[in-house]
Design an enzyme around this catalytic site. Sequence first.
Site, PDB file in Angstrom:
ATOM      1  N   VAL A  64      11.973 -40.206  11.627  1.00 53.83           N
ATOM      2  CA  VAL A  64      13.246 -40.835  11.998  1.00 53.83           C
ATOM      3  C   VAL A  64      13.258 -41.055  13.498  1.00 53.83           C
ATOM      4  O   VAL A  64      12.995 -40.135  14.276  1.00 53.83           O
ATOM      5  CB  VAL A  64      14.440 -39.947  11.567  1.00 53.83           C
ATOM      6  CG1 VAL A  64      15.752 -40.486  12.147  1.00 53.83           C
ATOM      7  CG2 VAL A  64      14.541 -39.869  10.054  1.00 53.83           C
ATOM      8  N   VAL A  88      15.764 -34.129   9.048  1.00 51.03           N
ATOM      9  CA  VAL A  88      14.980 -34.867  10.041  1.00 51.03           C
ATOM     10  C   VAL A  88      15.907 -35.738  10.910  1.00 51.03           C
ATOM     11  O   VAL A  88      15.715 -35.836  12.125  1.00 51.03           O
ATOM     12  CB  VAL A  88      13.864 -35.688   9.358  1.00 51.03           C
ATOM     13  CG1 VAL A  88      13.084 -36.520  10.373  1.00 51.03           C
ATOM     14  CG2 VAL A  88      12.901 -34.758   8.633  1.00 51.03           C
ATOM     15  N   ALA A 109      13.226 -38.570  18.371  1.00 50.04           N
ATOM     16  CA  ALA A 109      12.702 -38.792  17.017  1.00 50.04           C
ATOM     17  C   ALA A 109      12.361 -37.440  16.394  1.00 50.04           C
ATOM     18  O   ALA A 109      12.381 -36.410  17.076  1.00 50.04           O
ATOM     19  CB  ALA A 109      11.440 -39.651  17.070  1.00 50.04           C
ATOM     20  N   LYS A 110      12.080 -37.435  15.130  1.00 48.89           N
ATOM     21  CA  LYS A 110      11.573 -36.222  14.472  1.00 48.89           C
ATOM     22  C   LYS A 110      10.862 -36.636  13.201  1.00 48.89           C
ATOM     23  O   LYS A 110      11.145 -37.709  12.660  1.00 48.89           O
ATOM     24  CB  LYS A 110      12.728 -35.269  14.129  1.00 48.89           C
ATOM     25  CG  LYS A 110      12.294 -33.833  13.992  1.00 48.89           C
ATOM     26  CD  LYS A 110      12.114 -33.191  15.347  1.00 48.89           C
ATOM     27  CE  LYS A 110      11.691 -31.744  15.250  1.00 48.89           C
ATOM     28  NZ  LYS A 110      11.752 -31.091  16.575  1.00 48.89           N
ATOM     29  N   GLY A 111       9.967 -35.793  12.735  1.00 52.34           N
ATOM     30  CA  GLY A 111       9.279 -36.086  11.488  1.00 52.34           C
ATOM     31  C   GLY A 111       8.990 -34.811  10.738  1.00 52.34           C
ATOM     32  O   GLY A 111       9.199 -33.711  11.250  1.00 52.34           O
TER      33      GLY A 111
END
Length: 417
Positions: A64, A88, A109-111
């Site tokens: 994201v 996320v 962001a993050k995943g």
Amino acid sequence: MADTFRRAMTAYEEVNWQYTKAAELLGIPAQHQSILRNCYRELKVQITLHRDDGRLEEYFGFRVQHNGARGPYKGGIRYHPSVDMDEVRALASLMTWKTALVNLPYGGAKGGVNCDPRSMSEKELQTLTRTFARKIDMALGPYRDIPAPDMGTNAKVMAWFMDEYGRKHGYTPAIVTGKPVPLGGSRGRESATGLGVFYVAQRACRDYGVELRGARVVVQGFGNVGSWVCRYLHDAGARIIAVGDSDGAVRNEKGLDIPALAAYVLERRTVSGFPGGDAWARERLFEVPCDILVPAALNGVITDANAPAIEAKLVVEGANNPISPHADHLLAEKGITVVPDILANAGGVTVSYFEWTQNLQQFYWEEKEVQQKLEAVMDKAYQEVSAMAKKRQVSLRRAAFMVAIQRVYEAVLLRGI
Ligand code: NAD
């Protein structure tokens, strides 16, 4: 007031609750608030994996990108069975505010992948990582989106990630941070989040009347963040009286021998059974009275249910989003000061930024230089948050969000909404 929190919120709702309160105080118009609140891009990919024993397993991977107004998206990759889109999104949003708070030229962001890395062989983990990297490749780039380690991932996972990206795009060390040092990682990255937590804990102790030398400390999590926090606090003369992880907890009122505990965990992968203390139920870790409590494991661990039992002077958030908004309110009512995640654990992304700049220049720094620069960044952010909290008479969390949101809002306006 408490009624506004009664319904359990999802992780993303919790972050947005905090965000909205701060954005309202800043007087941001409702439509602009919504633009800053929502995520820019969300990817969900299917990952199939043939396990070593022949079984076929299906996982889902997420990336994201929350807001990119201030620079390329930046954020870690988490491997944990509970990973889902909501979590996320929450973590991606926190990254936007965190990078802005410490004034790095990044977005958030993050995943993650909903797998259990502890049950997987190294070969399975490598295959899963390479597949995930290929499937989200189109959204990544050294000037677009740069992943890093988070819970359940480490330098080795980043090396596989970089290698897989490089197969298609050529040598690109700046595509991920948190790499092993021989592959372009930065000296001081592994310990950076814990060291950053330590720097802000030092300052909060000074401001809120806690003597760090001899202070009683409880830490949840003894992974990357928790173990380094323990080492730095221990070296500064604090007593780490209880540590818990996913398997159990250990307690010693005289203070745990942290180097011995670290050596034990290296071998056994858990603090449980450590002979230098008494066994303690991990669910009851937060009941141990202390001066400083450091949650450094999962999000959502301090809730209505356990907040009333917490007896601490300071809570320093090593983990992301460990306290629900209502629990945050309960702690404030008890006079407990909370140093928020977006400030306290920003040391990791700060040294990730140093790693990225070193990769782009192909010129590397010594560890001492990394640590000095990190301390300067953490100190400045701490001072700015403190000043905002005093000026607007708000909590450190609200102040941190206000400083961060102001910066992102300014960038969004300058680009033209
Ligand atoms: P890690 O995987 O290295 O360690 C996680 C620790 O949490 C382990 O000790 C594990 O046993 C423990 N844990 C897991 N489930 C638990 C449970 N139910 N109860 C008690 N303990 C449990 O992860 P990490 O990198 O140290 O990350 C920890 C937290 O810090 C996460 O919230 C992460 O988002 C945050 N964080 C990490 C970094 C970083 O640079 N690694 C940076 C900023 C924030």
